[in-house]
Design a protein around this motif. Structure first.
Motif, PDB file in Angstrom:
ATOM      1  N   VAL A  38       0.810  -1.221   0.000  1.00 60.95           N
ATOM      2  CA  VAL A  38       0.000   0.000   0.000  1.00 60.95           C
ATOM      3  C   VAL A  38       0.841   1.267   0.000  1.00 60.95           C
ATOM      4  N   THR A  39       2.125   1.169   0.295  1.00 63.56           N
ATOM      5  CA  THR A  39       2.964   2.365   0.208  1.00 63.56           C
ATOM      6  C   THR A  39       3.148   2.790  -1.244  1.00 63.56           C
ATOM      7  N   GLN A  40       2.857   1.898  -2.177  1.00 60.71           N
ATOM      8  CA  GLN A  40       2.959   2.207  -3.604  1.00 60.71           C
ATOM      9  C   GLN A  40       1.586   2.484  -4.225  1.00 60.71           C
ATOM     10  N   HIS A  41       0.554   2.467  -3.409  1.00 60.33           N
ATOM     11  CA  HIS A  41      -0.819   2.653  -3.902  1.00 60.33           C
ATOM     12  C   HIS A  41      -1.069   4.101  -4.275  1.00 60.33           C
ATOM     13  N   LYS A  42      -1.696   4.286  -5.412  1.00 61.32           N
ATOM     14  CA  LYS A  42      -2.127   5.611  -5.849  1.00 61.32           C
ATOM     15  C   LYS A  42      -3.601   5.506  -6.201  1.00 61.32           C
ATOM     16  N   GLY A  43      -4.393   6.409  -5.684  1.00 64.54           N
ATOM     17  CA  GLY A  43      -5.813   6.396  -5.992  1.00 64.54           C
ATOM     18  C   GLY A  43      -6.560   7.374  -5.119  1.00 64.54           C
ATOM     19  N   PHE A  79      -3.993   5.195   5.451  1.00 70.12           N
ATOM     20  CA  PHE A  79      -2.828   4.361   5.763  1.00 70.12           C
ATOM     21  C   PHE A  79      -1.693   5.191   6.357  1.00 70.12           C
ATOM     22  N   GLU A  80      -1.490   6.374   5.790  1.00 68.40           N
ATOM     23  CA  GLU A  80      -0.383   7.218   6.251  1.00 68.40           C
ATOM     24  C   GLU A  80      -0.554   7.680   7.692  1.00 68.40           C
ATOM     25  N   GLY A  81      -1.785   7.749   8.192  1.00 72.09           N
ATOM     26  CA  GLY A  81      -2.036   8.176   9.562  1.00 72.09           C
ATOM     27  C   GLY A  81      -2.219   7.029  10.538  1.00 72.09           C
ATOM     28  N   LEU A  82      -1.949   5.824  10.091  1.00 73.39           N
ATOM     29  CA  LEU A  82      -2.200   4.645  10.911  1.00 73.39           C
ATOM     30  C   LEU A  82      -1.354   4.619  12.185  1.00 73.39           C
ATOM     31  N   ASP A  83      -0.124   5.066  12.125  1.00 71.44           N
ATOM     32  CA  ASP A  83       0.745   5.059  13.310  1.00 71.44           C
ATOM     33  C   ASP A  83       0.126   5.785  14.488  1.00 71.44           C
ATOM     34  N   GLU A  84      -0.647   6.830  14.214  1.00 68.41           N
ATOM     35  CA  GLU A  84      -1.276   7.597  15.287  1.00 68.41           C
ATOM     36  C   GLU A  84      -2.412   6.817  15.968  1.00 68.41           C
ATOM     37  N   LYS A  85      -2.962   5.835  15.280  1.00 69.53           N
ATOM     38  CA  LYS A  85      -4.092   5.078  15.809  1.00 69.53           C
ATOM     39  C   LYS A  85      -3.686   3.803  16.538  1.00 69.53           C
ATOM     40  N   VAL A  86      -2.509   3.305  16.233  1.00 69.00           N
ATOM     41  CA  VAL A  86      -2.099   2.011  16.749  1.00 69.00           C
ATOM     42  C   VAL A  86      -1.289   2.189  18.029  1.00 69.00           C
ATOM     43  N   THR A  87      -1.640   1.395  19.022  1.00 69.77           N
ATOM     44  CA  THR A  87      -0.898   1.373  20.269  1.00 69.77           C
ATOM     45  C   THR A  87      -0.204   0.023  20.349  1.00 69.77           C
ATOM     46  N   PRO A  88       0.753  -0.139  21.269  1.00 70.18           N
ATOM     47  CA  PRO A  88       1.430  -1.429  21.382  1.00 70.18           C
ATOM     48  C   PRO A  88       0.497  -2.617  21.660  1.00 70.18           C
ATOM     49  N   MET A  99      -7.024   1.747   4.322  1.00 72.89           N
ATOM     50  CA  MET A  99      -6.235   1.543   5.537  1.00 72.89           C
ATOM     51  C   MET A  99      -5.146   0.491   5.344  1.00 72.89           C
ATOM     52  N   GLY A 100      -5.261  -0.335   4.342  1.00 73.54           N
ATOM     53  CA  GLY A 100      -4.260  -1.370   4.147  1.00 73.54           C
ATOM     54  C   GLY A 100      -4.608  -2.249   2.967  1.00 73.54           C
ATOM     55  N   ALA A 101      -3.856  -3.333   2.809  1.00 75.86           N
ATOM     56  CA  ALA A 101      -4.069  -4.246   1.693  1.00 75.86           C
ATOM     57  C   ALA A 101      -5.450  -4.881   1.748  1.00 75.86           C
ATOM     58  N   LEU A 102      -5.954  -5.097   2.922  1.00 77.94           N
ATOM     59  CA  LEU A 102      -7.318  -5.597   3.119  1.00 77.94           C
ATOM     60  C   LEU A 102      -8.041  -4.533   3.922  1.00 77.94           C
ATOM     61  N   ASP A 103      -8.738  -3.663   3.222  1.00 79.19           N
ATOM     62  CA  ASP A 103      -9.336  -2.500   3.869  1.00 79.19           C
ATOM     63  C   ASP A 103     -10.629  -2.838   4.596  1.00 79.19           C
TER      64      ASP A 103
END
Length: 110
Positions: A26-31, A97-106, A36-40
């Motif tokens: 998904v880092t190469q996805h354009k659209g 996808f680019e903002g996912l880090d802010e949503k994910v906790t350990p 949110m990911g490969a399986l949205d």
């Protein structure tokens, strides 16, 4: 669409998700569609004698196993979510996808 017993449907869907995980970058996805990911989105929809409760159980089992097997964040929505703010997709997809880090906790809660 997959049709079968709940166990078979979850297993087949998990297999398909693992293939997507290995093939889609998904880092190469354009659209223009928010993602949110490969399986949205992976909806489980009742057919024939299945109930919404059956589908919720499938969603939760699939999400738990996907998170455990691949170590990816899983956000349940709709009836499968126990959080009101995740009942609809819009707040989950915010930041994409680019903002996912802010949503994910350990700790990943499914």
């Amino acid at each position: 669409m997959l049709v079968g017993s709940p166990r078979a449907v979850v297993q087949a869907t998990l297999g398909a998700a693992k293939v997507a995980w290995n093939l889609v970058d998904v880092t190469q996805h354009k659209g223009s569609h928010p993602r949110m990911g490969a399986l949205d989105v992976c909806p489980f929809v009742p057919v024939r004698d299945a109930t919404v409760a059956d589908c919720v159980a499938c969603s939760r089992e699939f999400g738990r196993r996907l998170a455990e097997d691949l170590g990816v964040p899983v956000f349940l929505y709709g009836f499968a979510s126990d959080r009101d703010y995740r009942k609809i997709m819009l707040p989950i997809r915010a930041g994409e996808f680019e903002g996912l880090d802010e949503k994910v906790t350990p700790i990943i809660r499914v």
